[in-house]
Scaffold this active site. Sequence first.
Site, PDB file in Angstrom:
ATOM      1  N   HIS A  10       0.820  -1.215   0.000  1.00  0.00           N
ATOM      2  CA  HIS A  10       0.000   0.000   0.000  1.00  0.00           C
ATOM      3  C   HIS A  10       0.853   1.264   0.000  1.00  0.00           C
ATOM      4  CE1 HIS A  10       0.348  -0.587   4.462  1.00  0.00           C
ATOM      5  NE2 HIS A  10       0.352   0.746   4.488  1.00  0.00           N
ATOM      6  N   CYS A  64     -31.412  -2.547  -7.396  1.00  0.00           N
ATOM      7  CA  CYS A  64     -32.378  -3.151  -6.474  1.00  0.00           C
ATOM      8  C   CYS A  64     -33.820  -2.942  -6.916  1.00  0.00           C
ATOM      9  CB  CYS A  64     -32.181  -2.583  -5.077  1.00  0.00           C
ATOM     10  SG  CYS A  64     -32.478  -0.803  -4.971  1.00  0.00           S
TER      11      CYS A  64
END
Length: 220
Positions: free
Chosen positions: A91, A176
């Site tokens: 990272h 959805c």
Amino acid sequence: MTTSESVQETLGLDFPHPSKPRVLLAASGSVAAIKFESLCRSFSEWAEVRAVATKASLHFIDRTSLPSNIILYTDDDEWSTWKKIGDEVLHIELRKWADIMVIAPLSANTLAKIAGGLCDNLLTCIVRAWDYSKPLFVAPAMNTFMWNNPFTSRHLETINLLGISLVPPITKRLACGDYGNGAMAEPSVIDSTVRLACKRQPLNTNSSPVVPAGRNLPSS
């Protein structure tokens, strides 16, 4: 990424800075991650691209469809590339490599993590270590009721103070079935927004570019 490759080999850190900007594209766990492949292709037309995906986002990303020249890093790579003190930390190396970071989609969960300073996966560790003199864009994607939740407004205010630039969601029929605001901006809009920021301050090949980060909040 194969474990036999070092972080610096995959990032090309031993070579001079390219003439193209280095863009780190990241996806978090939203159904909008199905558009991540399109984002990777758009950005790779004008930038050097590396990609990061959270575990949840991999439910929606077809890794085989990504451009062959783009390396996709996951949480597993964070641990497999580090064996002992002195080894490269993924990272941190990605933070150094990138001129710009773009998180698209940004889920409600990852937004909350960033706003709270959490760093429990590769993506959030990069953000926690990010140099905010360099631009970081986010394109949220979530259900309308999640977008309108008071917590979301607070979290957006917090990341705004960091200098993170918002590419606002749009109103449409959501996955959805609900209709409302919260869908991720189209990949073409995200691409053009970031590209315009780069054009405003051309890349300095001797150092990472400093592109002013917007401080825009949603109107809702």
